[in-house]
Design a protein around this motif. Structure first.
Motif: not given
Length: 406
Positions: A250-257
């Motif tokens: 759960l890291v922001e630069d990996q996730l596309s929400v």
């Protein structure tokens, strides 16, 4: 904390497909395909995964189970010789044009009991309330095939998983598709056979909670199936104690929400506007488009779409004091006394079409939930409203199958 383990993954055999690339064999997950799209994938190749994952016709589940076992017997599908984990990398440009790279690992995630507090779920946490599903489709398919065909997507709250996946492993497949983004998504699959590396990855994931990002229904089906196996065999050491899962950090630069917008039916439009006016200021705007979503995030508003025009919904001062900053939660509060049927839609054009055609009385575009809010909600043991998040890109089905026979 949840157990995560390697297993003898079932994959398409390499040799027969030197001239038939994986593009012909894999497919998007079952729950994003229309009937017409599923039929198109079945026509791509007689061994396309949709023949198993989305069977059709009478006795379709029985036939899917028979087909799965035939493919194993004929060598169409083969199991790894030893327990493995599978690195799954996704590379793409998101809706803003930013380059993103997600690295996760596919393995067997422990199936734990449902509960209301984090420690009662054994460290596998839902992140949103789920809508009831009357269909037993996935359960019937699991019973017939005795296999997990589609992975749950879990988010590890433990730090360090991404670092452990940097080193490449044995290449299995690389597929580039254009299903979700104009520039496409690269799906890269690698196999890990080193027992020490498998143990290190499993230990990292077991060190903290795993949050279910996508696949709540599949995880619930795995729990039901596990209980059936326990009842039938009296054992708690079978393959049914875990389910197929892709786990990323759960890291922001990996996730596309992305957001999942709301459609409202069976309600008077004036009643809907009156309820909204108690909590929002309504300001007329032009016909929404993709740029509207960016303005909503920048300027802090939601968008109401009606047959006679669209309106920016700006929260009134104090209307949502003490509440989490979740648009879905705000709308549940706003319409608490309104009897309306709510459904969910991903795209702006699809929402506009539903309203303009009369299929919905109104639609409301909402903003994506931040990664920080996702983690905070999980840590506090809370649940978001149904359909709060839409994680993209979607994982393909067919790269890895987890057999449930012992």
């Amino acid at each position: 904390m949840p157990r995560f383990s390697g297993f003898r993954a079932v994959r398409y055999a390499a040799e027969p497909y030197d001239t038939d690339p994986y593009e012909l064999l894999i497919a998007p997950p079952y729950d994003v395909l229309s009937e017409a799209q599923a039929a198109g994938y079945r026509e791509r190749h007689p061994h396309n995964i949709t023949h198993l994952d989305l069977p059709v016709g009478p006795d379709r589940y029985t036939r899917a189970g028979e087909l799965y076992r035939r493919w194993l017997a004929d060598g169409v599908l083969v199991a790894d010789e030893v327990p493995t984990l599978t690195i799954y990398r996704l590379r793409f440009r998101d809706a803003t044009g930013s380059l993103r790279s997600i690295a996760g690992v596919v393995g067997g995630l422990e199936v734990v009991d449902e509960g209301t507090a984090p420690d009662s779920k054994g460290g596998v946490l839902p992140h949103e309330r789920t809508t009831p599903k009357a269909s037993t489709d996935r359960l019937d398919l699991t019973r017939a095939t005795q296999a997990n065909l589609s992975p749950v997507w879990g988010l590890s709250l433990s730090s360090g998983l991404t670092e452990l996946l940097v080193e490449p492993a044995e290449p299995i497949a690389a597929v580039h598709d254009h299903d979700e983004f104009p520039d496409g998504v690269e799906h890269v699959i690698e196999r890990i056979t080193d027992p020490e590396r498998i143990a290190a990855i499993a230990a990292i994931i077991a060190a903290d909670d795993v949050l279910i990002a996508d696949g709540h229904h599949r995880y619930g089906v795995a729990r039901t199936y596990r209980d059936e196996v326990r009842s039938r065999t009296g054992r708690r050491d079978t393959a049914a104690e875990a389910t197929l899962a892709f786990v990323s950090e759960l890291v922001e630069d990996q996730l596309s929400v992305a957001a999942i917008h709301r459609l409202y039916r069976g309600v008077d439009l004036d009643q809907l506007r009156t309820a909204l006016a108690r909590c929002f200021e309504l300001v007329p705007i032009g016909r929404p488009d993709q740029d509207t979503l960016s303005r909503m995030e920048a300027d802090g508003f939601l968008t109401l779409i009606t047959p006679d025009g669209a309106y920016a919904l700006t929260p009134r001062p104090g209307a949502f004091d003490g509440m989490r900053r979740l648009d879905g939660l705000w709308l549940e509060h706003t319409f608490a006394d309104v009897d309306a049927e709510v459904s969910y839609q991903h795209g702006v054009d699809e929402v506009l079409s539903a309203v303009e055609s009369g299929a919905a009385a109104a639609g409301i575009l909402i903003r994506p939930v931040s990664v920080a809010e996702i983690e905070r909600t999980a840590r506090e043991g809370l649940l978001m409203p149904p359909k709060s998040t839409f994680f993209t890109p979607k994982l393909k089905t067919g790269f890895v199958i987890r057999d449930l026979t012992d």
